[in-house]
Design an enzyme around this catalytic site. Structure first.
Site, PDB file in Angstrom:
ATOM      1  N   LEU A  55      -1.472  10.304  -4.243  1.00  0.00           N
ATOM      2  CA  LEU A  55       0.110  10.605  -4.217  1.00  0.00           C
ATOM      3  C   LEU A  55       0.915   9.869  -4.934  1.00  0.00           C
ATOM      4  O   LEU A  55       0.925   8.793  -4.835  1.00  0.00           O
ATOM      5  CB  LEU A  55       0.410  10.673  -2.747  1.00  0.00           C
ATOM      6  CG  LEU A  55       1.526  11.778  -2.467  1.00  0.00           C
ATOM      7  CD1 LEU A  55       1.532  12.284  -0.821  1.00  0.00           C
ATOM      8  CD2 LEU A  55       2.670  10.608  -2.540  1.00  0.00           C
ATOM      9  N   HIS A  90       0.848  -1.887   0.338  1.00  0.00           N
ATOM     10  CA  HIS A  90       1.829  -2.469  -0.738  1.00  0.00           C
ATOM     11  C   HIS A  90       3.271  -2.155  -0.189  1.00  0.00           C
ATOM     12  O   HIS A  90       3.410  -1.145   0.666  1.00  0.00           O
ATOM     13  CB  HIS A  90       1.767  -1.728  -2.120  1.00  0.00           C
ATOM     14  CG  HIS A  90       2.410  -2.296  -3.180  1.00  0.00           C
ATOM     15  ND1 HIS A  90       3.738  -1.783  -3.211  1.00  0.00           N
ATOM     16  CD2 HIS A  90       2.142  -3.093  -4.069  1.00  0.00           C
ATOM     17  CE1 HIS A  90       4.460  -2.244  -4.414  1.00  0.00           C
ATOM     18  NE2 HIS A  90       3.445  -3.083  -4.859  1.00  0.00           N
TER      19      HIS A  90
END
Length: 343
Positions: A127, A231
């Site tokens: 994505l 992240h």
């Protein structure tokens, strides 16, 4: 809204390549390599072209397009059966408890064990949303369109679905986890290993990675701190996955230590709770006075699959849909749609 999710086409190679260059590393499913991306699109075309049931190792790529301008601004992927051509490796976080009677002390050591436990699952990933479009719910549209696609082709997907979140990457594009663990055995940087894996697969891990458990106490502080952390840019994606019913079950990526989320496919919220209906009319469901519900709406199978935001209103015999959404989906009354509330 003028955006629609549609099936990828061979002409999308330039769009994928431009997006891949913006990922910033650690994005295995979208490597900035034209040959690898072209191979993905070819494999994707084969998957869209097979209109028979049954679980195989296939790849579906979906694109986010602005119907007003024709610009492609995002992408996402679905892999139906991981670990069939190349082993699908993860680290499983575990604990070894030992007791010393003489010292009267109990020691608990955290370990990372190389495993292929998740082989055979389906995967949602790849994505990416263009930085200029990260508002207005487009990331949610990309993410949840994958589950509506799974629902429309349920027999093509496994009983369990996973999602790998990118781990911690430093400002130089390196990975503290890789540097503190695998990098010591492979003699290559994280960027080199990540690029090689994206193009060639995981087999080099099987060839070179030590098979015995790794005690996390032996890792650097930076590597240990990165285990299981997404992240910073992936925190919202992790929350969306949790909202859909995915959970972190102590599996992490072997490259950057990012968390792997898993769910039973039939219990993914969008798969489970979406509803099918016939489109009866498109006369003003988008008018708030008409009582329309803001929803994700999908229609079509395989290469004809499309998904967009729309206002849905229940009427006798089916639903009404606003004109903009019906135009984005290219449908008329009589079509079958699947829909679920946006929130």
């Amino acid at each position: 809204m003028t955006f629609v999710i549609r099936a990828a086409q061979p002409g999308d190679l330039p769009h994928l390549y431009e997006m891949a260059k913006l990922t910033g590393g650690g994005f295995t499913n979208l490597p900035p390599d034209r040959t690898a991306l072209g191979a993905k699109l070819a494999r994707c075309g084969e998957a869209f072209g097979r209109d028979t049931a049954g679980l195989r190792d296939e790849l579906f790529v979906l694109m986010l397009e602005n119907t007003a301008t024709g610009d492609v601004r995002g992408t996402c992927q679905l892999i139906t059966h991981v670990g069939q051509k190349h082993p699908f490796y993860s680290y499983r976080i575990g604990t070894l408890t030992q007791h010393s009677r003489e010292l009267e002390r109990t020691f608990r050591a955290e370990m990372l064990t190389l495993t292929t436990d998740l082989e055979g699952a389906s995967e949602v990933g790849g994505l990416f949303l263009h930085p200029g479009e990260r508002a207005g719910g487009l990331g949610l549209l990309l993410a949840r369109s994958r589950y509506l696609f799974i629902r429309a082709h349920r027999q093509r997907f496994a009983e369990r679905t996973l999602a790998e979140l990118r781990g911690v990457i430093d400002e130089a594009g390196g990975s503290p986890f890789w540097d503190g663990l695998a990098g010591r055995f492979f003699g290559m940087s994280f960027q080199q290993a990540d690029e090689f894996n994206a193009i060639n697969g995981h087999q080099f891990i099987a060839d070179l990675m030590p098979k015995h458990p790794i005690y996390t106490a032996m890792l650097t502080d930076g590597a240990r701190a990165a285990i299981g952390l997404p992240h910073p840019s992936g925190r919202a994606a992790m929350r969306m996955l949790e909202h859909e019913g995915f959970a972190f079950e102590n599996y992490v990526d072997i490259f950057d230590g990012g968390p792997t989320m898993t769910a039973r496919t039939d219990q993914i919220r969008t798969v489970r709770d979406a509803r099918d209906a016939e489109l009866v009319t498109i006369d003003g469901a988008g008018d708030p006075a008409a009582g329309g519900t803001e929803a994700l709406v999908a229609t079509g199978r395989l290469g004809a699959f499309r998904c967009a935001y729309g206002a849905v209103r229940k009427v006798e015999g089916g639903v009404a849909l606003d004109r903009a959404c019906a135009a984005a989906l290219a449908i008329e009354p009589g079509a079958t749609v699947s829909w679920i509330g946006r929130i």
